[in-house]
Design a protein around this motif. Structure first.
Motif, PDB file in Angstrom:
ATOM      1  N   LYS A   1       0.583  -1.221  -0.139  1.00 19.21           N
ATOM      2  CA  LYS A   1      -0.458   0.101  -0.372  1.00 19.21           C
ATOM      3  C   LYS A   1       0.653   1.062  -0.302  1.00 19.21           C
ATOM      4  O   LYS A   1       2.078   1.345   0.586  1.00 19.21           O
ATOM      5  CB  LYS A   1      -0.775  -0.497   1.540  1.00 19.21           C
ATOM      6  CG  LYS A   1      -1.927  -1.408   0.806  1.00 19.21           C
ATOM      7  CD  LYS A   1      -2.550  -1.377   1.926  1.00 19.21           C
ATOM      8  CE  LYS A   1      -3.590  -2.583   2.263  1.00 19.21           C
ATOM      9  NZ  LYS A   1      -5.037  -2.445   2.607  1.00 19.21           N
ATOM     10  N   GLY A   2       0.173   2.261  -0.277  1.00 15.91           N
ATOM     11  CA  GLY A   2       0.768   3.588   0.112  1.00 15.91           C
ATOM     12  C   GLY A   2       0.995   4.716  -1.484  1.00 15.91           C
ATOM     13  O   GLY A   2       0.321   3.666  -2.633  1.00 15.91           O
ATOM     14  N   THR A   3       1.585   4.927  -1.978  1.00 16.77           N
ATOM     15  CA  THR A   3       1.332   6.164  -3.076  1.00 16.77           C
ATOM     16  C   THR A   3       3.091   5.980  -3.778  1.00 16.77           C
ATOM     17  O   THR A   3       4.057   5.673  -2.500  1.00 16.77           O
ATOM     18  CB  THR A   3       2.111   7.787  -2.419  1.00 16.77           C
ATOM     19  OG1 THR A   3       0.545   7.892  -1.398  1.00 16.77           O
ATOM     20  CG2 THR A   3       1.999   8.861  -3.136  1.00 16.77           C
ATOM     21  N   PRO A   4       3.439   5.837  -5.028  1.00 20.96           N
ATOM     22  CA  PRO A   4       1.790   5.802  -5.811  1.00 20.96           C
ATOM     23  C   PRO A   4       1.371   4.186  -5.632  1.00 20.96           C
ATOM     24  O   PRO A   4       1.658   2.882  -5.167  1.00 20.96           O
ATOM     25  CB  PRO A   4       2.530   6.230  -7.491  1.00 20.96           C
ATOM     26  CG  PRO A   4       3.545   5.213  -7.301  1.00 20.96           C
ATOM     27  CD  PRO A   4       4.091   6.031  -5.377  1.00 20.96           C
ATOM     28  N   ARG A   5      -0.112   4.613  -5.907  1.00 20.51           N
ATOM     29  CA  ARG A   5      -1.160   3.779  -6.176  1.00 20.51           C
ATOM     30  C   ARG A   5      -0.719   2.428  -6.975  1.00 20.51           C
ATOM     31  O   ARG A   5       0.098   2.942  -8.208  1.00 20.51           O
ATOM     32  CB  ARG A   5      -2.453   4.034  -6.792  1.00 20.51           C
ATOM     33  CG  ARG A   5      -2.505   4.517  -7.826  1.00 20.51           C
ATOM     34  CD  ARG A   5      -4.488   4.179  -8.341  1.00 20.51           C
ATOM     35  NE  ARG A   5      -4.156   5.141  -9.520  1.00 20.51           N
ATOM     36  CZ  ARG A   5      -4.691   4.227 -10.598  1.00 20.51           C
ATOM     37  NH1 ARG A   5      -5.614   3.162 -10.660  1.00 20.51           N
ATOM     38  NH2 ARG A   5      -4.055   4.751 -12.252  1.00 20.51           N
ATOM     39  N   VAL A   6      -1.179   0.935  -6.507  1.00 21.75           N
ATOM     40  CA  VAL A   6      -0.330  -0.335  -7.230  1.00 21.75           C
ATOM     41  C   VAL A   6      -0.206   0.403  -9.015  1.00 21.75           C
ATOM     42  O   VAL A   6       0.628   0.046  -9.628  1.00 21.75           O
ATOM     43  CB  VAL A   6      -0.976  -1.617  -6.880  1.00 21.75           C
ATOM     44  CG1 VAL A   6      -0.553  -2.617  -7.734  1.00 21.75           C
ATOM     45  CG2 VAL A   6      -0.571  -1.281  -5.288  1.00 21.75           C
ATOM     46  N   GLN A   7      -1.632   0.129  -9.291  1.00 26.82           N
ATOM     47  CA  GLN A   7      -1.512   0.261 -10.576  1.00 26.82           C
ATOM     48  C   GLN A   7      -0.807   1.469 -11.387  1.00 26.82           C
ATOM     49  O   GLN A   7      -0.459   1.598 -12.513  1.00 26.82           O
ATOM     50  CB  GLN A   7      -3.224   0.932 -11.191  1.00 26.82           C
ATOM     51  CG  GLN A   7      -2.975   0.695 -12.469  1.00 26.82           C
ATOM     52  CD  GLN A   7      -3.724  -0.706 -13.224  1.00 26.82           C
ATOM     53  OE1 GLN A   7      -4.057  -1.572 -12.476  1.00 26.82           O
ATOM     54  NE2 GLN A   7      -2.230  -1.037 -14.337  1.00 26.82           N
ATOM     55  N   ASP A   8      -0.627   2.595 -10.656  1.00 29.09           N
ATOM     56  CA  ASP A   8       0.495   3.001 -11.280  1.00 29.09           C
ATOM     57  C   ASP A   8       2.128   2.991 -11.753  1.00 29.09           C
ATOM     58  O   ASP A   8       2.534   3.540 -12.510  1.00 29.09           O
ATOM     59  CB  ASP A   8       0.591   5.334 -10.280  1.00 29.09           C
ATOM     60  CG  ASP A   8      -0.839   6.373 -10.044  1.00 29.09           C
ATOM     61  OD1 ASP A   8      -1.320   5.901 -11.651  1.00 29.09           O
ATOM     62  OD2 ASP A   8      -1.572   6.151  -9.620  1.00 29.09           O
ATOM     63  N   ARG A   9       2.153   2.715 -10.796  1.00 25.50           N
ATOM     64  CA  ARG A   9       3.441   1.503 -10.659  1.00 25.50           C
ATOM     65  C   ARG A   9       3.472   0.161 -11.527  1.00 25.50           C
ATOM     66  O   ARG A   9       3.897   0.350 -12.300  1.00 25.50           O
ATOM     67  CB  ARG A   9       3.784   0.768  -8.818  1.00 25.50           C
ATOM     68  CG  ARG A   9       4.181   1.113  -7.828  1.00 25.50           C
ATOM     69  CD  ARG A   9       3.929   1.077  -6.766  1.00 25.50           C
ATOM     70  NE  ARG A   9       3.637   1.641  -5.594  1.00 25.50           N
ATOM     71  CZ  ARG A   9       2.824   0.497  -4.704  1.00 25.50           C
ATOM     72  NH1 ARG A   9       3.448  -0.252  -4.453  1.00 25.50           N
ATOM     73  NH2 ARG A   9       2.467   1.517  -3.817  1.00 25.50           N
ATOM     74  N   ILE A  10       2.814  -0.060 -12.106  1.00 22.88           N
ATOM     75  CA  ILE A  10       2.553  -1.338 -12.744  1.00 22.88           C
ATOM     76  C   ILE A  10       2.755  -0.721 -14.661  1.00 22.88           C
ATOM     77  O   ILE A  10       3.301  -1.303 -15.787  1.00 22.88           O
ATOM     78  CB  ILE A  10       0.780  -1.709 -12.921  1.00 22.88           C
ATOM     79  CG1 ILE A  10       0.743  -2.404 -11.522  1.00 22.88           C
ATOM     80  CG2 ILE A  10       0.692  -2.308 -14.758  1.00 22.88           C
ATOM     81  CD1 ILE A  10      -0.714  -3.458 -11.663  1.00 22.88           C
ATOM     82  N   ASN A  11       2.103   0.803 -14.372  1.00 16.76           N
ATOM     83  CA  ASN A  11       1.770   1.633 -15.750  1.00 16.76           C
ATOM     84  C   ASN A  11       3.307   2.313 -15.729  1.00 16.76           C
ATOM     85  O   ASN A  11       3.869   2.467 -16.758  1.00 16.76           O
ATOM     86  CB  ASN A  11       1.277   2.607 -15.323  1.00 16.76           C
ATOM     87  CG  ASN A  11      -0.465   2.782 -15.573  1.00 16.76           C
ATOM     88  OD1 ASN A  11      -0.985   1.295 -16.012  1.00 16.76           O
ATOM     89  ND2 ASN A  11      -1.037   3.160 -15.205  1.00 16.76           N
ATOM     90  N   GLU A  12       4.453   2.897 -14.855  1.00 16.73           N
ATOM     91  CA  GLU A  12       5.446   2.851 -15.296  1.00 16.73           C
ATOM     92  C   GLU A  12       6.364   1.726 -16.272  1.00 16.73           C
ATOM     93  O   GLU A  12       7.287   1.988 -16.893  1.00 16.73           O
ATOM     94  CB  GLU A  12       6.251   3.267 -13.067  1.00 16.73           C
ATOM     95  CG  GLU A  12       6.891   4.119 -13.151  1.00 16.73           C
ATOM     96  CD  GLU A  12       7.070   5.665 -14.505  1.00 16.73           C
ATOM     97  OE1 GLU A  12       7.848   6.136 -15.293  1.00 16.73           O
ATOM     98  OE2 GLU A  12       6.369   5.916 -14.541  1.00 16.73           O
ATOM     99  N   MET A  13       6.166   0.614 -15.293  1.00 13.21           N
ATOM    100  CA  MET A  13       6.745  -0.277 -16.030  1.00 13.21           C
ATOM    101  C   MET A  13       5.859  -0.551 -17.152  1.00 13.21           C
ATOM    102  O   MET A  13       7.061  -0.795 -18.509  1.00 13.21           O
ATOM    103  CB  MET A  13       6.329  -1.773 -15.259  1.00 13.21           C
ATOM    104  CG  MET A  13       6.960  -3.036 -15.873  1.00 13.21           C
ATOM    105  SD  MET A  13       6.885  -4.824 -15.069  1.00 13.21           S
ATOM    106  CE  MET A  13       5.225  -4.996 -14.654  1.00 13.21           C
ATOM    107  N   LEU A  14       5.458  -0.339 -17.723  1.00 10.73           N
ATOM    108  CA  LEU A  14       3.933  -0.228 -18.857  1.00 10.73           C
ATOM    109  C   LEU A  14       5.534   0.344 -20.258  1.00 10.73           C
ATOM    110  O   LEU A  14       5.625   0.750 -20.605  1.00 10.73           O
ATOM    111  CB  LEU A  14       2.729  -0.016 -18.647  1.00 10.73           C
ATOM    112  CG  LEU A  14       1.901  -0.032 -20.195  1.00 10.73           C
ATOM    113  CD1 LEU A  14       2.559  -0.988 -21.427  1.00 10.73           C
ATOM    114  CD2 LEU A  14       0.787   0.004 -19.910  1.00 10.73           C
TER     115      LEU A  14
END
Length: 173
Positions: free
Chosen positions: A83-96
């Motif tokens: 949990k925390g910032t950024p949201r998990v989906q933002d971390r996934i999008n960064e990898m993308l």
């Protein structure tokens, strides 16, 4: 020796690869990063693992004949889910962002709601958000829909309906 299931999946992936192979070869890339986007049913039922094996096996051929390999990226292996910032989906999008090709796969589940993104846009699932994010980045887009048999009592009708709706043109296009 690969199972018939893996071989069939490999054949379908190779069909998609062949369509853009010439474009990729013209870029001069030596390693092509493929982002695998899928809901949990693809992971739990071994389909993600089968795809990884296909890429591993086919990389031998591509390295020998075309001097490049595919690197398959998936959030389960590379993203901290705490949990925390950024949201998990933002971390996934960064990898993308760092991938060349988006490979989305749906079967019986559409996925879970990832919460609104920083721009305030809501998506029905992480897979949907990843698809539109990849599209906005002008990535090569591949999408596969699994047709493997499944016990009908294990299907969530709402999830399956979302998958079926996704196969037709979206209002976001």
């Amino acid at each position: 020796m690969a199972s018939p299931r893996v071989n069939l999946l490999g054949y379908r992936i190779l069909q998609n690869i062949a369509k853009i192979l010439l474009e990729i070869m013209n870029t001069g890339l030596k390693e092509i990063k493929v982002f695998l986007s899928c809901p949990e049913d693809i992971v739990k039922n071994g389909i993600k693992d089968a795809i990884e094996r296909v890429f591993e096996e086919d990389n031998i051929y591509f390295k020998k004949h075309y001097s490049f390999i595919f690197e398959l990226k998936h959030w389960k292996k590379s993203v901290y889910l705490g949990k925390g910032t950024p949201r998990v989906q933002d971390r996934i999008n960064e990898m993308l962002k760092n991938c060349d090709i988006y490979l989305g796969i749906l079967w019986t589940r559409f996925g879970s709601f990832p919460a609104s993104n920083p721009e305030g846009v809501s998506y029905s699932s992480g897979t949907e958000e990843e698809f539109y994010f990849a599209k906005s980045l002008d990535k090569k887009l591949w999408f596969l829909f699994c047709r493997y048999p499944i016990d009908p009592y294990k299907i969530d009708p709402e999830q399956l309906n979302n998958c079926l709706l996704y196969t037709s043109p979206s209002p976001r296009d």
